[in-house]
Design a protein around this motif. Structure first.
Motif, PDB file in Angstrom:
ATOM      1  N   ARG A  52       0.826  -1.216   0.000  1.00 23.27           N
ATOM      2  CA  ARG A  52       0.000   0.000   0.000  1.00 23.27           C
ATOM      3  C   ARG A  52       0.858   1.263   0.000  1.00 23.27           C
ATOM      4  O   ARG A  52       0.568   2.235  -0.712  1.00 23.27           O
ATOM      5  N   ILE A  53       1.922   1.268   0.810  1.00 23.73           N
ATOM      6  CA  ILE A  53       2.757   2.460   0.916  1.00 23.73           C
ATOM      7  C   ILE A  53       3.463   2.754  -0.394  1.00 23.73           C
ATOM      8  O   ILE A  53       3.482   3.892  -0.888  1.00 23.73           O
ATOM      9  N   VAL A  54       4.051   1.728  -0.998  1.00 27.19           N
ATOM     10  CA  VAL A  54       4.784   1.933  -2.252  1.00 27.19           C
ATOM     11  C   VAL A  54       3.833   2.368  -3.363  1.00 27.19           C
ATOM     12  O   VAL A  54       4.152   3.251  -4.172  1.00 27.19           O
ATOM     13  N   GLU A  55       2.656   1.736  -3.427  1.00 27.89           N
ATOM     14  CA  GLU A  55       1.687   2.134  -4.451  1.00 27.89           C
ATOM     15  C   GLU A  55       1.343   3.610  -4.338  1.00 27.89           C
ATOM     16  O   GLU A  55       1.274   4.336  -5.339  1.00 27.89           O
ATOM     17  N   ARG A  56       1.095   4.066  -3.089  1.00 29.44           N
ATOM     18  CA  ARG A  56       0.734   5.467  -2.881  1.00 29.44           C
ATOM     19  C   ARG A  56       1.887   6.403  -3.240  1.00 29.44           C
ATOM     20  O   ARG A  56       1.696   7.443  -3.885  1.00 29.44           O
ATOM     21  N   GLN A  57       3.115   6.020  -2.852  1.00 32.32           N
ATOM     22  CA  GLN A  57       4.274   6.850  -3.178  1.00 32.32           C
ATOM     23  C   GLN A  57       4.483   6.939  -4.681  1.00 32.32           C
ATOM     24  O   GLN A  57       4.793   8.015  -5.213  1.00 32.32           O
ATOM     25  N   VAL A  58       4.320   5.828  -5.356  1.00 37.47           N
ATOM     26  CA  VAL A  58       4.518   5.816  -6.806  1.00 37.47           C
ATOM     27  C   VAL A  58       3.462   6.665  -7.501  1.00 37.47           C
ATOM     28  O   VAL A  58       3.769   7.415  -8.451  1.00 37.47           O
ATOM     29  N   ASP A  59       2.206   6.572  -7.057  1.00 36.16           N
ATOM     30  CA  ASP A  59       1.146   7.387  -7.661  1.00 36.16           C
ATOM     31  C   ASP A  59       1.458   8.875  -7.511  1.00 36.16           C
ATOM     32  O   ASP A  59       1.291   9.654  -8.469  1.00 36.16           O
ATOM     33  N   CYS A  60       1.903   9.278  -6.313  1.00 38.69           N
ATOM     34  CA  CYS A  60       2.235  10.693  -6.098  1.00 38.69           C
ATOM     35  C   CYS A  60       3.410  11.112  -6.964  1.00 38.69           C
ATOM     36  O   CYS A  60       3.421  12.223  -7.530  1.00 38.69           O
ATOM     37  N   TRP A  61       4.393  10.246  -7.084  1.00 36.55           N
ATOM     38  CA  TRP A  61       5.576  10.592  -7.879  1.00 36.55           C
ATOM     39  C   TRP A  61       5.214  10.708  -9.362  1.00 36.55           C
ATOM     40  O   TRP A  61       5.693  11.600 -10.061  1.00 36.55           O
ATOM     41  N   LEU A  62       4.356   9.796  -9.853  1.00 43.00           N
ATOM     42  CA  LEU A  62       3.963   9.843 -11.261  1.00 43.00           C
ATOM     43  C   LEU A  62       3.156  11.100 -11.570  1.00 43.00           C
ATOM     44  O   LEU A  62       3.297  11.683 -12.657  1.00 43.00           O
ATOM     45  N   ASP A  63       2.333  11.526 -10.624  1.00 39.49           N
ATOM     46  CA  ASP A  63       1.578  12.767 -10.845  1.00 39.49           C
ATOM     47  C   ASP A  63       2.504  13.961 -11.020  1.00 39.49           C
ATOM     48  O   ASP A  63       2.206  14.884 -11.792  1.00 39.49           O
ATOM     49  N   GLN A  64       3.617  13.944 -10.303  1.00 37.03           N
ATOM     50  CA  GLN A  64       4.562  15.057 -10.381  1.00 37.03           C
ATOM     51  C   GLN A  64       5.442  14.990 -11.623  1.00 37.03           C
ATOM     52  O   GLN A  64       6.038  15.996 -12.015  1.00 37.03           O
TER      53      GLN A  64
END
Length: 466
Positions: A52-64
């Protein structure tokens, strides 16, 4: 009793994500073994939280990173990748985006941003632990260890760990300083006066050990290892395969420079007097000296005494005289009178060759005396006043180098088990093993991945559960 494990992730902008249930456990209490989480439950909990943590971090990074020159990129689907972390293998979707037409100059029309974030598909901290434990214990044992305590069953095998460890070692090798075989290169003695006062003498002991060749089963090749001991600083290991490493002196210079060595600093090499290790100490530093290890001198004299004691049973007078001469030789060498010691050794060699007796080991005795005569003559420039230096509290023996051979070679390269190695594989493993033993491997990884130095637990900023 039922236990529900919930996880809520709060973004940098203080926006909380929905609370997600990551595990539900049913616990009974009939004995001490039922208290708390079991290893399997802990693994499952960590793996679920990590996903869950990695998925959320990756989503935020991809948005940026989805915009180029302020323009949002169009999606072209995605493909699955696996990101190997300390707490399980995380399955992710790696999106592909169309590049603007003005960005497609002689290149691909699409881009996958995650290849920049995780190019090796492995978390640096997991790579660090894999490298550390693979350097300390056999690859299979390291894989079993990681699989026992962490949820990394998939991919934790000996061949994967070996490949990752050698990749790290290759990166360490690529960062070796430019070719430089001496501290005197590109340096003028007039500039040494401007250097600060050095912290003290550095002692570097070098010794060698042999391991079995993987290709030529009946052949062994030599590994040279050493340990440097600064007066003010932590000891450090060095190792390489003799003959495979074409620039060993450059490696020694780079090793000493990382310990703060200066051109005007006293440096003492202590070796067993072998031609290979003796040549490595030449011209490294203008303030360096080479010392023949007292331990190896006394070891050879002890062998001679054993032969002489056997001779006493066949020729008491000759054997007793030789024992007396060996005592004189040891006394003269201890007090630094190498000239007189060589004279006594020459006389001893002449007397032993001329001796006629029924001693069955006489031929071997003659050979050992001749070898000792050549050994002392070859290393005459490295003989010092051992007694005076010992009374001053300085090192005269490379006994710690013998311990280094055991620590670096014997305990990992398994001489007693006759493990087989290629020169390349042994050389690369020596680079990571040396850093794992002296504790600098973590520093190397923190240099490559600065974020590893910002560990929450190490900084004392512990997370709080609500």
């Amino acid at each position: 009793m039922r236990v529900r494990m919930l996880l809520q992730i709060i973004s940098d902008d203080e926006t909380p994500a929905p609370i997600a249930e990551i595990a539900t456990l049913t616990k009974t209490t009939s004995g001490a073994e039922d208290l708390g989480l079991t290893l399997a439950e802990g693994k499952a909990l960590l793996a679920a939280a990590q996903q869950r943590i990695v998925e959320r971090q990756v989503d935020c990074w991809l948005d940026q990173h989805r915009k180029v020159d302020g323009r949002r990129l169009r999606s072209k689907g995605s493909y699955p990748i696996t990101f190997r972390t300390l707490f399980g293998d995380v399955r992710l979707k790696s999106p592909r985006y169309y590049l603007p037409k003005d960005q497609q100059t002689d290149g691909p029309a699409t881009v996958s941003p995650l290849t920049k974030l995780i190019p090796g598909h492995i978390a640096p901290e997991r790579l660090y632990l894999e490298t550390k434990w693979s350097s300390l214990v056999p690859y299979a044992a390291a894989a079993e260890l990681l699989a026992d305590v962490l949820p990394v069953d998939d991919g934790a095998n000996a061949m994967t760990l070996r490949r990752h460890t050698l990749e790290v070692a290759n990166r360490v090798e690529s960062e070796l300083a430019e070719e430089r075989i001496s501290f005197m290169e590109n340096s003028c003695p007039r500039d040494w006066e401007a250097l600060p006062v050095p912290d003290g003498r550095i002692v570097l002991a070098l010794d060698g050990g042999y391991v079995r060749d993987w290709r030529e089963k009946k052949r062994n090749f030599e590994l040279i290892v050493g340990r440097s001991l600064p007066e003010d600083g932590n000891p450090s290991y060095i190792g390489f395969v003799h003959g495979y490493d074409r620039k060993p002196q450059r490696r020694i210079v780079d090793h000493l420079r990382r310990q703060g060595m200066q051109a005007n600093q006293d440096l003492t090499f202590i070796t067993d007097g072998g031609e290979e290790v003796r040549s490595l100490a030449e011209l490294i530093s203008p303030c360096s000296e080479h010392v023949l290890d007292w331990f190896h001198i006394t070891m050879r004299i002890t062998v001679l005494r054993q032969y002489a004691q056997g001779l006493v049973h066949h020729d008491r007078e000759a054997g007793t005289e030789i024992l007396d001469n060996l005592g004189r030789i040891k006394w003269l060498l201890w007090h630094g009178n190498s000239f007189r010691a060589r004279e006594v050794i020459d006389d001893l060699n002449f007397d032993v060759e001329a001796l006629e007796t029924g001693y069955p080991n006489m031929r071997k005795f003659v050979t050992v005396v001749s070898e000792f005569q050549f050994y002392i003559a070859s290393n005459e420039a490295s003989l010092i006043n051992y007694g005076e230096r010992y009374r001053c509290g300085e090192r005269i023996s490379s006994a710690f180098a013998e311990a280094t051979v055991n620590a670096v070679i014997s305990k990992r390269f398994a001489k007693k088990q006759q493990m087989q190695w290629s020169p390349r594989g042994a050389h690369l493993l020596l680079q990571t093993r040396a850093q794992a033993l002296d504790g600098t491997l973590r520093d190397t990884f923190e240099t490559w991945y600065p974020g590893m130095a910002n560990d929450n637990a190490e900084r004392g900023n512990h997370s709080h559960a609500a």
